[in-house]
Design an enzyme around this catalytic site. Structure first.
Site, PDB file in Angstrom:
ATOM      1  N   ASP A 231      21.957  30.691  -9.561  1.00  0.00           N
ATOM      2  CA  ASP A 231      20.857  30.977 -10.471  1.00  0.00           C
ATOM      3  C   ASP A 231      21.342  31.001 -11.919  1.00  0.00           C
ATOM      4  O   ASP A 231      22.411  31.552 -12.210  1.00  0.00           O
ATOM      5  CB  ASP A 231      20.291  32.360 -10.084  1.00  0.00           C
ATOM      6  CG  ASP A 231      18.993  32.690 -10.778  1.00  0.00           C
ATOM      7  OD1 ASP A 231      17.993  32.004 -10.516  1.00  0.00           O
ATOM      8  OD2 ASP A 231      18.964  33.654 -11.570  1.00  0.00           O
ATOM      9  N   GLU A 279      39.017  27.113  -0.095  1.00  0.00           N
ATOM     10  CA  GLU A 279      39.770  27.888   0.904  1.00  0.00           C
ATOM     11  C   GLU A 279      39.162  27.720   2.288  1.00  0.00           C
ATOM     12  O   GLU A 279      39.756  28.116   3.282  1.00  0.00           O
ATOM     13  CB  GLU A 279      39.744  29.382   0.539  1.00  0.00           C
ATOM     14  CG  GLU A 279      40.516  29.724  -0.709  1.00  0.00           C
ATOM     15  CD  GLU A 279      40.235  31.161  -1.167  1.00  0.00           C
ATOM     16  OE1 GLU A 279      39.528  31.909  -0.463  1.00  0.00           O
ATOM     17  OE2 GLU A 279      40.724  31.514  -2.249  1.00  0.00           O
TER      18      GLU A 279
HETATM   19  C1  NOJ Z   1      15.625  31.248 -11.936  1.00  0.00           C
HETATM   20  C2  NOJ Z   1      14.880  31.625 -10.689  1.00  0.00           C
HETATM   21  O1  NOJ Z   1      14.515  30.450 -10.005  1.00  0.00           O
HETATM   22  C3  NOJ Z   1      13.691  32.433 -11.124  1.00  0.00           C
HETATM   23  O2  NOJ Z   1      12.818  32.683 -10.065  1.00  0.00           O
HETATM   24  C4  NOJ Z   1      14.178  33.713 -11.756  1.00  0.00           C
HETATM   25  O3  NOJ Z   1      13.059  34.419 -12.256  1.00  0.00           O
HETATM   26  C5  NOJ Z   1      15.148  33.436 -12.899  1.00  0.00           C
HETATM   27  N1  NOJ Z   1      16.122  32.444 -12.572  1.00  0.00           N
HETATM   28  C6  NOJ Z   1      15.878  34.697 -13.289  1.00  0.00           C
HETATM   29  O4  NOJ Z   1      16.780  35.067 -12.283  1.00  0.00           O
END
Ligand code: NOJ
Length: 569
Positions: A231, A279
């Protein structure tokens, strides 16, 4: 499996057992390269299947639906966050990176789920959220309980305010979800949150933060997780030297040098992660969620970095032959440059579903149709062409599934679901809705629990309601209804995935001159072709056995807004 069923970190043997189970017959890449052309199905766990009847989807619910996933024919599941969370941002506010939200189950449930997925030949990609924790994470609680300048605060990004009494935030920065990106704590300091205030940004200059994420990578890899979706991968490295630049000043920073996004040093972090991935046998994989210019994407997808990166180019494009062709050509070139494979995606948990986007007219300024005005108007303006949108979505998906590279599908798109507009304000959950009153409706409409049956409590999602309200039209597009209809979108996806498994070969594509416009046609190694007619008129298909089409084809005529796959004569 090392560490299975235990709450503690797993033993140092990092080779997940059972990997031999996950190979299937057919043309798909084996072993370490399994991800290159995989079909990855995204599960938003709280909205997939609810086994314990509390209205929230859970891991046991996913396990119970593995036969469905296997019959769909996906290679892997990407599981959106399933960690303990107050759900300030749908689970992307993580309280504990090495545990399961009690509402979703336990680590034992996780182990059972992954074993059952592997036994069905399906890999698991876990969502990892390294840019920010939640404000309930033990580290953040410790930071609040400690003094300014303490080591506890140094795991996050704390600053004194500006002005004589520090009453002004350290900078004018705005958070992605709206409102200021700084939040003041009782002793007067501020912390940075590029998303919601409940999502404090971690300080990746701190070696403790780096070491802890390495521990998390090993924790899940030891439990058999095959890969990670990372993310906000472009946000971890930040340059926050005083004086902090203003938003206006930041606009002037060139590629790789912006204080907050896509800094070159972020790749040092991923180089360390890569050493961890290697790993394991097969090496663990990763895909970056990096909102960067296409020509910067290769850095994230580099084999010595995360290895793959999402391309959101198709997801952000309007339904248009020339635009699609340009995007496909460019992305294949970027993939060659990085040594990775391309990714394709039309829908996920952050955007209006593509059946709906394609049922709305292109905005007057020609910009991308994101469905924002439609959401704001309560689904009245502009008028949604439901059937046309679905027809175009089916055609576009069939084109995507014929492309080289990996395809990411979002739960419910295989049913042809439209965005749900019928959600009363008081039921909404998305922080973008609350932080942008009257300006953004948010992402709840694509996160409504999916329909399994024609009727019954929550359309078969669970036994006692759903955490977001489901519309009455869900019964007609349920799994049960579509399994009985040979022309359903579910039937199309199942056929397409089964055929793709047989047809998919080397990651090459050769454009053909379709001779008619607006039509895209290409040939893949192994003697098969895809032809997509963007409409409005019919087109005549080239010679060749018809393998599959997104709409009825008769006498070799492909109707408007349809795609066909053909065997080369
Ligand atoms: C991207 C994620 O897909 C989204 O759902 C989220 O709100 C933001 N990153 C923050 O983590």
């Amino acid at each position: 499996m090392a560490g299975a069923g235990a709450g503690a970190d797993a033993a140092p043997d990092r080779r997940a057992e059972g990997d031999g189970d996950v190979e299937r017959d057919g043309a798909e890449p084996k072993g370490a390269d399994w991800w290159r052309q995989a079909v990855v199905y995204q599960i938003y766990p709280r909205s997939f299947a609810d086994a314990d009847g509390d209205g929230i989807g859970d891991l046991a619910g996913i396990t119970s639906r593995i036969p469905y996933l296997a019959s769909l024919g996906v290679d892997a599941v990407w599981l959106s966050p399933f960690y303990p969370s107050a759900l300030a941002d749908g689970g992307y506010d993580v309280d504990d990176y090495r545990n399961v939200d009690p509402r979703l189950g336990t680590l034992d449930d996780f182990d059972r789920m992954i074993r059952a997925l592997h036994a069905a030949g399906i890999r698991l990609v876990a969502d990892l959220v390294p840019n920010h924790s939640s404000d309930r994470h033990e580290w953040f609680r410790a930071a609040l309980a400690s003094a300014p300048g303490s080591p506890e605060r140094a795991r996050y990004i704390f600053r004194d305010g500006r002005g004589p009494d520090g009453a002004l935030p350290p900078s004018d920065w705005q958070s992605i979800f709206g409102g200021p990106a700084w939040h003041r704590v009782p002793d007067g300091q501020y912390y940075l949150h590029l998303f919601a205030p409940q999502q404090p940004d971690l300080n990746w200059d701190n070696p403790e933060v780096r070491a802890d994420f390495v521990r998390t990578l090993r924790f899940w890899s030891d439990r058999g997780v095959d890969g990670f979706r990372v993310d906000v991968a472009h946000g971890l490295a930040k340059r926050l030297t005083d004086p902090l630049p203003s938003t206006e000043e930041m606009a002037g920073f060139g590629p790789g040098a912006h204080p907050l996004w896509d800094r070159d040093e972020v790749h040092d972090i991923y180089a360390e992660w890569r050493r961890v991935f290697q790993e394991y046998d097969p090496p663990r994989t990763a895909v970056a969620e990096a909102w960067v210019e296409p020509d910067r994407r290769a850095r994230y997808a580099h084999p010595e970095g995360l290895g793959q990166a999402f391309s959101f180019d198709l997801l952000e494009a309007n339904y248009d032959a020339d635009g699609f062709r340009r995007i496909i050509t460019d992305n294949l070139a970027f993939a060659r440059e990085s040594g990775s494979s391309t990714t394709w995606v039309f829908s996920n948990h952050d955007v209006v579903r593509h059946a709906t986007r394609y049922g709305l007219p292109v905005p007057a300024d020609g910009g991308p149709q994101k469905g924002r005005e439609w959401l704001l108007s309560g689904g009245t303006e502009p008028v949604l062409d439901r059937e046309g949108g679905l027809r175009r979505a089916r055609a576009a998906t069939l084109l995507m599934l014929a492309l080289p590279g990996s395809a990411y599908l979002y739960q419910g798109e295989e049913l042809g679901l439209h965005e749900v507009i019928e959600i009363p304000d008081e039921d909404r959950q998305d922080p973008t809705f609350f932080r942008n009153a009257g300006v953004e409706i948010g992402r709840d409409g694509c996160r409504v629990p999916i329909p399994w049956t024609r009727g019954g409590s929550s359309f078969g999602f669970g036994t006692d309601g759903a955490h977001l309200p489901q519309p009455t039209w869900f019964g007609a597009v349920s799994v049960e209804a579509e399994e009985r209809d040979d022309a359903s979108t579910l039937a199309l996806y199942r056929r397409a995935l089964a055929l793709r498994r047989r047809l998919q070969g080397p990651e090459q594509l050769h454009w053909l001159d379709a001779g008619q416009r607006p039509v895209l046609a290409f040939e893949r190694p192994g003697g098969w072709r895809a032809v997509m007619n963007f409409g409005p008129g019919d087109v005549t298909l080239p010679e060749g056995e018809l393998l599959l089409a997104s709409a009825p084809v008769s006498d070799g005529v492909l109707p408007a807004d349809a795609t066909a796959w053909l065997r080369v004569p």
